[in-house]
Design a protein around this motif. Structure first.
Motif, short mmCIF file in Angstrom:
data_model
loop_
_atom_site.label_atom_id
_atom_site.label_comp_id
_atom_site.label_asym_id
_atom_site.label_seq_id
_atom_site.Cartn_x
_atom_site.Cartn_y
_atom_site.Cartn_z
N CYS A 61 0.84 -1.19 0.00
CA CYS A 61 0.00 0.00 0.00
C CYS A 61 0.89 1.25 0.00
N CYS A 108 -0.11 3.16 3.71
CA CYS A 108 0.20 2.59 5.03
C CYS A 108 1.26 1.49 4.95
N VAL A 164 1.36 -1.62 4.11
CA VAL A 164 1.11 -3.05 4.35
C VAL A 164 1.16 -3.81 3.03
N CYS A 210 -4.34 -0.41 0.05
CA CYS A 210 -4.92 -1.61 0.65
C CYS A 210 -6.41 -1.42 0.89
N CYS A 222 -7.17 4.26 2.97
CA CYS A 222 -5.82 4.70 2.60
C CYS A 222 -5.86 5.53 1.32
ZN LIG Z 1 -3.08 0.99 3.34
#
Ligand SMILES: [Zn+2]
Ligand SMILES: [Zn+2]
Ligand SMILES: [Zn+2]
Length: 411
Positions: A49, A52, A54, A72, A76
Motif C-alpha cells: 500500500c 500505510c 502493508v 490496501c 488509505c
Molecule cells: Zn493501506
C-alpha cells in the motif's frame, strides 16, 4: 521532545547537534520526527500500500489514471487522495519515460511527494533549512530531466530552481523506512530528524519507522549519559574507516571525526599495494557470492588462502569473507556453517565496539534463527528468536514485518 535539546554551535563548525537532557537508558525513545513526505520503495511499488505500507491483498485499489499508486483500502486511498491528485500526472509520465536508475526514480518520487505536500499545506519554504546535496556521480543529466518532467507535469506555477533544490534537499536528507532490522519499505523526509541528528560511526540511537503514525523514532541502543550528543549512523557500519570517510564526504559532504574514526586513525594504515590487494580480494568474494553453488564454495577456500594476509589485517575484508561464507553455506543448505559464520560476524561487530542491538545484529540473529530451524536445532533457534525479539524491543519497531515464529515451543 523532553529528553533531548537541540543546540546550534556558535563556531559553525559542527552546525546543529542534539544533546541528551537526562540519562537515556537502552531501549528508550530519545527522539521522534513526523514525516513531511514518505514514499514506497520502487521495488515494492506493486506489492504494498502506498499510504500505510502493508502488503497488498487481492482486492487492492489502484489509481486508474496513473496505474501506479495502489492502496490496501478505501481509507488509505482517501487519505492520500489530495496529495496524489497533485502528483498523478507526474507519476504517469515518470512511468512512461522509464528512467534508467531505480533508486533515483525513488528520489524523484520523494521530491514529488514533498512538492505536493508543500502545495497542500501552502508552505513552499517548509524544508528551506535542510542542507542540499548536488548530484556529482555522472548522472546529473537525470536530474535535469527529472526537473523538466516535474515542471511540465505538476502545477504550472512551480519554479524550476525550487524543484531543483527540492530534489537536492531530498537527496541529502532522505531516511530509509525500516519496519524492523531487515525490512525497508521506502524512504521519507523527516525535517526535525534531518536537522537535529548528526552522524557517528558508533551511533547511540537507531531509527525505526511507524507506518501507521508516519513517524520515525530514534531509540537508544546504548545508554546515553546526560549531556552527551545523540547521534545516528548515516551509513553501513561494517566498513573500514577509509571507506566510511569516502562515503560520508562524497555522500554527505563532511569529514567524520567521530570517536571510532579517531581511534582507528591511529591504527596501522595500508599502503597503496595493500589497498589494491584488498580491493581484489573483495571483488573476488563478491563474484563468488553472485555465482553461488558448489564450485563457488571450493573457490572460496582458495581465495581465503590466497589473500590470507589481507584477511588478517583488514576487518572489512574479514566481514566480507564471513558474509560470503554465510551466504554460500545457505545456498548449499549447510546450516551449521551458516550459524558459525553469523557467530563470527557478531564477534567482529562486538570487537568494533558497536551496539549489541542494531539492525545489523538483528539480521545476523535472523540468519542463525532460520538456519537453526532448518537444521532442527530447536534450542538454538529459540535463543536466536529471543535475541531478535530483544533487539526489536530495544530498537523500538512498533510493527515488525518479518515474523520470527518458532515451529515448536520449547518445554
Ligand atoms: Zn493501506
Ligand atoms: Zn494516479
Ligand atoms: Zn566516523
Amino acid at each position: 521532545n523532553p529528553l533531548v535539546a537541540l543546540w546550534a554551535s556558535a563556531s559553525g563548525s559542527v552546525g546543529r547537534f542534539t544533546l541528551a537532557k537526562q540519562r537515556i537508558p537502552v531501549g528508550q525513545r530519545a527522539f521522534q520526527a513526523s514525516a513531511f513526505a514518505a514514499v514506497i520503495s520502487q521495488r515494492l511499488a506493486t506489492r504494498r500500500c502506498h499510504w500505510c505500507f502493508v502488503v497488498l491483498r487481492k482486492k487492492a485499489l489502484q489509481c486508474g489514471a496513473c496505474q501506479f499508486s495502489r492502496y490496501c483500502s478505501r481509507e488509505c486511498l482517501d487519505s492520500d487522495a489530495p496529495l496524489h491528485a497533485l502528483q498523478c500526472a507526474s507519476l504517469l509520465k515518470l512511468r512512461s519515460d522509464g528512467f534508467s536508475d531505480d533508486v533515483d526514480v525513488e528520489t524523484v518520487r520523494l521530491a514529488l511527494a514533498v512538492l505536493a505536500m508543500e502545495q497542500f499545506v501552502q508552505n513552499a519554504t517548509a524544508l528551506a533549512s535542510l542542507v542540499t546535496r548536488r548530484r556529482r556521480d555522472g548522472n546529473e543529466i537525470d536530474d535535469r530531466k527529472a526537473v523538466q518532467l516535474i515542471v511540465d507535469t505538476m502545477d504550472g506555477r512551480l519554479d524550476r530552481r525550487h524543484v531543483q533544490q527540492t530534489l537536492e534537499r531530498v537527496r541529502g536528507n532522505a531516511h530509509p523506512l525500516y519496519l524492523d532490522g531487515v525490512t525497508c519499505v521506502g524512504s521519507g523526509v523527516f525535517p526535525e530528524a534531518a536537522m537535529a541528528l548528526n552522524h557517528s560511526c558508533r551511533p547511540n540511537v537507531t531509527p525505526s519507522f511507524d507506518p501507521r503514525a508516519r513517524t520515525l523514532a530514534f531509540h537508544a541502543v546504548v545508554e546515553i549519559p546526560r549531556g552527551h550528543a545523540v547521534e545516528c549512523a548515516y551509513i553501513e557500519l561494517f566498513q573500514t574507516r577509509k571507506r566510511r570517510q569516502t562515503l560520508l564526504s562524497t555522500g554527505f559532504g563532511f569529514d567524520c571525526v567521530c570517536q571510532r574514526c579517531t581511534e582507528e586513525d591511529t591504527k596501522q594504515r595500508e599502503d597503496a599495494s595493500e589497498e589494491e590487494e584488498e580491493a581484489q580480494a573483495m571483488e573476488r568474494l563478491m563474484r563468488l557470492v553472485e555465482a553461488g553453488g558448489n564450485e563457488a564454495t571450493q573457490q572460496l577456500a582458495r581465495v581465503t588462502d590466497e589473500y590470507q594476509a589481507v584477511f588478517q589485517r583488514s576487518e572489512e575484508a574479514q566481514f566480507a569473507l564471513h558474509t560470503a561464507e554465510m551466504r554460500l553455506a545457505g545456498v548449499r543448505r549447510d546450516w551449521t556453517r551458516v550459524i558459525e559464520a553469523a557467530d563470527t560476524l557478531l564477534g567482529l561487530w562486538t570487537r568494533c565496539e558497536l551496539p549489541d542491538s542494531y539492525p545489523t545484529t538483528e539480521t545476523l540473529h535472523q540468519q542463525i534463527y532460520w538456519a537453526a530451524q532448518q537444521a532442527g536445532m530447536s534450542e538454538r533457534a529459540k535463543v536466536a528468536a529471543q535475541r531478535v525479539a530483544e533487539i526489536r524491543r530495544v530498537c523500538g519497531y512498533p510493527h515488525p514485518d518479518t515474523p520470527v515464529v518458532l515451529d515448536q515451543e520449547g518445554p
